[in-house]
Motif scaffolding. Structure first.
Motif, short mmCIF file in Angstrom:
data_model
loop_
_atom_site.label_atom_id
_atom_site.label_comp_id
_atom_site.label_asym_id
_atom_site.label_seq_id
_atom_site.Cartn_x
_atom_site.Cartn_y
_atom_site.Cartn_z
N THR B 2 41.05 38.78 13.44
CA THR B 2 40.73 37.72 12.48
C THR B 2 41.57 37.94 11.23
OG1 THR B 2 38.47 37.60 13.30
CG2 THR B 2 38.86 36.69 11.12
N TYR B 4 41.94 37.72 7.24
CA TYR B 4 41.09 37.71 6.05
C TYR B 4 41.95 37.55 4.81
CZ TYR B 4 37.42 39.67 9.02
OH TYR B 4 36.50 39.86 10.01
N ASP B 87 37.45 43.16 12.72
CA ASP B 87 36.14 42.69 12.28
C ASP B 87 35.98 42.93 10.79
OD1 ASP B 87 35.19 45.39 11.86
OD2 ASP B 87 34.88 45.54 14.03
N LEU B 88 34.85 42.47 10.24
CA LEU B 88 34.64 42.57 8.80
C LEU B 88 34.66 44.01 8.31
CD1 LEU B 88 34.02 41.08 6.11
CD2 LEU B 88 31.60 41.44 6.59
N ASP B 89 34.04 44.91 9.07
CA ASP B 89 34.01 46.30 8.61
C ASP B 89 35.41 46.86 8.43
OD1 ASP B 89 31.31 46.31 8.46
OD2 ASP B 89 30.96 47.51 10.24
N LEU B 92 36.88 45.37 5.37
CA LEU B 92 36.27 45.93 4.16
C LEU B 92 36.85 47.31 3.83
CD1 LEU B 92 32.50 44.93 4.55
CD2 LEU B 92 34.24 43.84 3.13
N ARG B 96 38.14 47.79 0.20
CA ARG B 96 37.62 48.88 -0.62
C ARG B 96 38.78 49.60 -1.34
NH1 ARG B 96 32.63 51.82 0.54
NH2 ARG B 96 32.38 50.29 2.17
N PRO B 110 37.00 35.53 5.50
CA PRO B 110 37.74 35.22 6.73
C PRO B 110 38.32 33.81 6.68
CG PRO B 110 35.38 34.98 7.09
CD PRO B 110 35.54 35.49 5.68
N PRO B 115 40.75 32.67 15.72
CA PRO B 115 41.57 33.75 15.16
C PRO B 115 43.05 33.50 15.46
CG PRO B 115 39.69 34.65 16.35
CD PRO B 115 39.70 33.17 16.59
#
Lengths: 406, 121
Positions: B2, B4, B87-89, B92, B96, B110, B115
């Motif tokens: 995906t 982002y 994925d989002l994690d 992130l 971060r 996203p 995708p």
């Protein structure tokens, strides 16, 4: 009669098996919305069939198998339009597993409690999907209109899908941080139920039981995590005093004045055993320490017989691990018993918690005990004005009246 | 995978002095290199000051041209990166690092729809 019994059983199976079934379907389909729809259809089929055919030997497995068939049907229908044929085939070929791995449910719990979701959404999802509560029940428990809650849940599910929040148990190195978020959700659910007084919808009081159930699931799924055990212990020890905590008319009875014979000895025994077990692992955490403090209270035959010095020491540790004014306030309450109200009042006066009803109530009590009755009455009045629960307000108003002699 | 959008929000007004910005820019360059090495980098750039923006609004048949960014505010998007992550994690984890390096609020969002195929960044 028989039909009612069957209906009751479907409801009981729903509560027990809903989260399990959804987590298995999520693992195989990768789609929370689809998984929920399929499991709900399976329960609708059960509600129709079980009263006539009888309950299957493994109701959970029946639900999962039926839900899986519905999901396959759905994929096949959509395959006409899209490219879901492969997904349908994979799902249809998968061996039915009648004993789903605990990890499925755990992964789903971590999804529900993902920090990228707002706290109210996390709470709603955890109760809905892991706890098996209906949307109406969760809405009633949190005193929000059902459409609001339904929208909150559907938005959260859309975010899980669109932002691709992954379905997995966090890796070992991120687990402590992520677990803290899950524990916070369960703790919040418990507190919502605990602060609800008599006369509130029964769904609110039921939140305590749901939080205990979720904490048990966590302990079962993460046996090596002392903080999960600590949280369960804390909830059980709090539960043990629930009956003693409210008097006639739902007025709060504070710990020192509670009839200790009303405390639930089984819950105390279980909670205390858990405290010893987790403390022995030497990985202290805030829930373990809070539980240990509750265990010291539970072990005392009376308020006077309480080992207050031990409680102060436990609060010292807690203040190191989770510093904050609320912990400092609770520590001051223990200091009042161990060293006298004067020492505690100095500690409390140094805190900036104006507007927090417990702060005013504690300050009022200490003022009264140091002979400053008029100030104490005013503080009690302020505390009762701020207290959210009716039972607590009645108690605080009573104290204010007694002190001002009206 | 995906895609982002990682947006950095910075306060409007005085730009910090070079001795403050230089180490941050160096660390951002390192982060970009790491994104490229991981095959996660799509595109990224800093934006000129928000006061340099122009807004167009269609009003009936006419298009009105006005000065300034679309929204009034004390902070505006100061730059962005587009990354690819499973994925989002995973996204992130990158986000971060942007937050730690810049000290700025970072939004991770996203892209919609199917995708995108990997650009191989």
């Amino acid at each position: 009669m028989a039909e009612e019994r069957e209906a009751g059983t479907v409801a009981a199976v729903f509560r027990e098996e809903y989260g399990r079934a959804v987590s298995v379907l999520v693992r195989t389909t990768g789609d929370l919305g689809l998984a929920e729809d399929a499991v709900q259809e399976a329960f609708a089929a059960a509600a129709e069939r079980w009263p006539a055919d009888g309950i299957p030997d493994h109701p959970g497995a029946w639900i999962i198998t039926t839900a899986r068939r519905r999901a396959v049907d759905r994929f096949r229908r959509e395959a006409v339009r899209g490219s879901k044929e492969a997904a349908a085939a994979a799902l249809a070929d998968e061996e039915p597993r009648h004993e789903p791995l605990g990890d499925d449910r755990l992964a789903l719990l971590f999804v529900c409690c993902h920090p990228a979701l707002a706290m109210p959404a996390r709470v709603a999802l955890a109760l809905r999907i892991i706890g098996g509560l209906t949307t109406a029940q969760v809405a009633a428990a949190f005193l929000v209109p059902e459409p609001t809650l339904a929208q909150r849940i559907s938005r959260a599910k859309a975010k899980i899908r669109d932002a691709r929040i992954p379905y997995r148990v966090p890796a070992a190195e991120e687990l402590p941080e992520r677990l803290a978020g899950v524990l916070a959700v369960v703790y919040l659910i418990y507190n919502e139920g605990y602060s609800a007084g008599l006369g509130e919808p029964p769904a609110r009081a039921g939140l305590c039981a749901e939080a205990v159930r979720l904490a048990r699931v966590l302990v079962q799924l993460l046996p090596g995590e002392p903080e999960a055990r600590g949280l369960l212990a804390l909830l059980l020890l709090s539960e043990s005093r629930r009956t003693a905590r409210s008097g006639p008319g739902g007025v709060l009875v504070p710990l020192a004045e509670q009839d200790r014979s009303l405390w639930d000895a089984d819950l105390i025994a279980e909670g205390t055993a858990l405290v010893h077990e987790c403390l022995a692992r030497g990985r202290l955490g805030q829930y373990q320490l809070q539980a240990a403090i509750q265990a010291v209270h539970a072990a005392a035959a009376s308020a006077e017989a309480t080992d207050w010095r031990r409680i102060v020491r436990l609060y010292d540790l807690l203040a190191e691990l989770a510093p904050g004014p609320v912990v400092a306030l609770n520590r001051a309450v223990a200091v009042a018993e161990a060293e006298g109200p004067g020492a505690a009042l100095a500690l409390v006066d140094a805190l900036d918690l104006t507007g927090y009803h417990v702060f005013h109530a504690v300050r009022a009590d200490l003022l009264a005990r140091t002979g400053r009755a008029a100030e104490a009455a005013a503080e009690y009045a302020e505390a009762s004005r701020l207290a959210p629960a009716a039972g607590e307000r009645s108690y605080l108003e009573g104290r204010a009246r007694r002190l001002s002699g009206t | 995978m995906t895609q982002y959008l990682i947006s950095m929000y910075q306060p409007d007004g005085v730009v910090p002095p070079p001795e403050f910005l230089a180490p941050i820019m160096a660390k951002l360059a390192e982060l970009t290199a790491d994104l490229k090495a991981a095959g996660a980098y799509v595109y990224g750039n800093g934006l000129a000051d928000a006061s340099s923006a122009t807004v167009l609004r269609a009003d009936g048949g006419e298009v009105l041209v006005t000065d300034g960014p679309y929204l009034e505010g004390k902070e505006h998007m100061g730059g962005f990166d587009i990354i690819e992550a499973p994925d989002l994690d995973a996204a992130l984890v990158w986000g971060r690092r942007f937050a730690q390096i810049t000290g700025l609020p970072i939004e991770v969002r996203p892209f919609a729809g199917v995708p995108a195929p990997s650009t191989g960044g």
